[in-house]
Design a protein around this motif. Sequence first.
Motif, PDB file in Angstrom:
ATOM      1  N   PHE A 109      53.362  28.254  35.088  1.00 41.00           N
ATOM      2  CA  PHE A 109      55.143  27.310  35.258  1.00 41.00           C
ATOM      3  C   PHE A 109      55.564  27.633  36.782  1.00 41.00           C
ATOM      4  O   PHE A 109      55.979  26.852  37.683  1.00 41.00           O
ATOM      5  CB  PHE A 109      56.301  28.730  34.554  1.00 41.00           C
ATOM      6  N   ASP A 110      54.717  28.313  37.493  1.00 43.74           N
ATOM      7  CA  ASP A 110      54.907  28.900  38.868  1.00 43.74           C
ATOM      8  C   ASP A 110      54.244  27.576  39.477  1.00 43.74           C
ATOM      9  O   ASP A 110      54.778  27.165  40.341  1.00 43.74           O
ATOM     10  CB  ASP A 110      54.519  30.428  39.665  1.00 43.74           C
ATOM     11  N   MET A 111      53.408  26.900  39.026  1.00 39.67           N
ATOM     12  CA  MET A 111      52.757  25.503  39.462  1.00 39.67           C
ATOM     13  C   MET A 111      53.351  24.459  39.496  1.00 39.67           C
ATOM     14  O   MET A 111      54.395  24.026  40.230  1.00 39.67           O
ATOM     15  CB  MET A 111      51.242  25.873  39.773  1.00 39.67           C
TER      16      MET A 111
ATOM     17  N   GLY B 240      62.787  28.886  39.646  1.00 38.79           N
ATOM     18  CA  GLY B 240      63.255  29.998  39.336  1.00 38.79           C
ATOM     19  C   GLY B 240      63.160  29.271  38.046  1.00 38.79           C
ATOM     20  O   GLY B 240      63.726  28.906  36.622  1.00 38.79           O
ATOM     21  N   MET B 241      63.715  27.710  37.793  1.00 40.01           N
ATOM     22  CA  MET B 241      63.830  26.862  36.671  1.00 40.01           C
ATOM     23  C   MET B 241      63.248  25.194  36.962  1.00 40.01           C
ATOM     24  O   MET B 241      62.631  25.283  38.144  1.00 40.01           O
ATOM     25  CB  MET B 241      65.210  26.043  37.258  1.00 40.01           C
ATOM     26  N   VAL B 242      62.734  25.014  36.077  1.00 39.83           N
ATOM     27  CA  VAL B 242      62.031  23.851  36.679  1.00 39.83           C
ATOM     28  C   VAL B 242      63.012  22.257  35.524  1.00 39.83           C
ATOM     29  O   VAL B 242      63.232  22.448  34.709  1.00 39.83           O
ATOM     30  CB  VAL B 242      60.465  23.360  35.253  1.00 39.83           C
TER      31      VAL B 242
ATOM     32  N   GLN C   3      56.326  15.314  37.882  1.00 46.01           N
ATOM     33  CA  GLN C   3      55.680  15.540  38.869  1.00 46.01           C
ATOM     34  C   GLN C   3      54.390  16.710  38.400  1.00 46.01           C
ATOM     35  O   GLN C   3      52.787  15.417  38.636  1.00 46.01           O
ATOM     36  CB  GLN C   3      55.799  15.980  40.192  1.00 46.01           C
ATOM     37  N   PHE C   4      54.189  17.213  37.392  1.00 44.87           N
ATOM     38  CA  PHE C   4      53.661  17.567  36.716  1.00 44.87           C
ATOM     39  C   PHE C   4      52.758  17.444  36.143  1.00 44.87           C
ATOM     40  O   PHE C   4      51.636  17.269  36.207  1.00 44.87           O
ATOM     41  CB  PHE C   4      53.870  19.305  36.166  1.00 44.87           C
TER      42      PHE C   4
ATOM     43  N   THR D  33      64.781  27.365  31.727  1.00 43.53           N
ATOM     44  CA  THR D  33      64.181  28.553  32.432  1.00 43.53           C
ATOM     45  C   THR D  33      62.408  28.910  32.316  1.00 43.53           C
ATOM     46  O   THR D  33      61.625  28.252  31.342  1.00 43.53           O
ATOM     47  CB  THR D  33      64.885  29.499  32.057  1.00 43.53           C
ATOM     48  N   ARG D  34      61.741  29.560  33.061  1.00 44.57           N
ATOM     49  CA  ARG D  34      60.820  30.223  32.786  1.00 44.57           C
ATOM     50  C   ARG D  34      60.633  30.661  31.233  1.00 44.57           C
ATOM     51  O   ARG D  34      59.766  29.777  30.542  1.00 44.57           O
ATOM     52  CB  ARG D  34      60.438  31.617  33.284  1.00 44.57           C
TER      53      ARG D  34
END
Length: 121
Positions: free
Chosen positions: A18-20, A27-29, A36-37, A75-76
């Motif tokens: 998640f952090d990556m 704190g949101m993706v 992109q990921f 969210t996470r």
Amino acid sequence: MLVSKLSEAQRKEFEDVFDMVDVGKSGMVSLLEMRQFMETAREKKTDTELMHMIHRANPSYAQTKPEFSSAATITRNEFLGVMAEAEFYNLFTETFQELDREQTGYVRAGDLSEVLGGVQD
């Protein structure tokens, strides 16, 4: 919730992912960050597929904004939920295949229950 069934190591791994993905550290993706990921991971997903993932993670978002939106986020905790679901789906599929050595498409319920006893509610 399946997140509670994750080992500490699995949870840490998914939080690190998640952090990556959360490049903006909000704190949101976002849909853009997720796209992109996935491209970096060489997993081509359409925006529709990514929106489906967001809707699965956050059903209330799907009810308020069912159409495609570049503002879509998770969210996470929602991300961990999606990852936990995928982890246990893969565990179940692999276990089923191992028990179905003759590839009949069937396994004995007792065998499956015995093997999955540790992850049942």
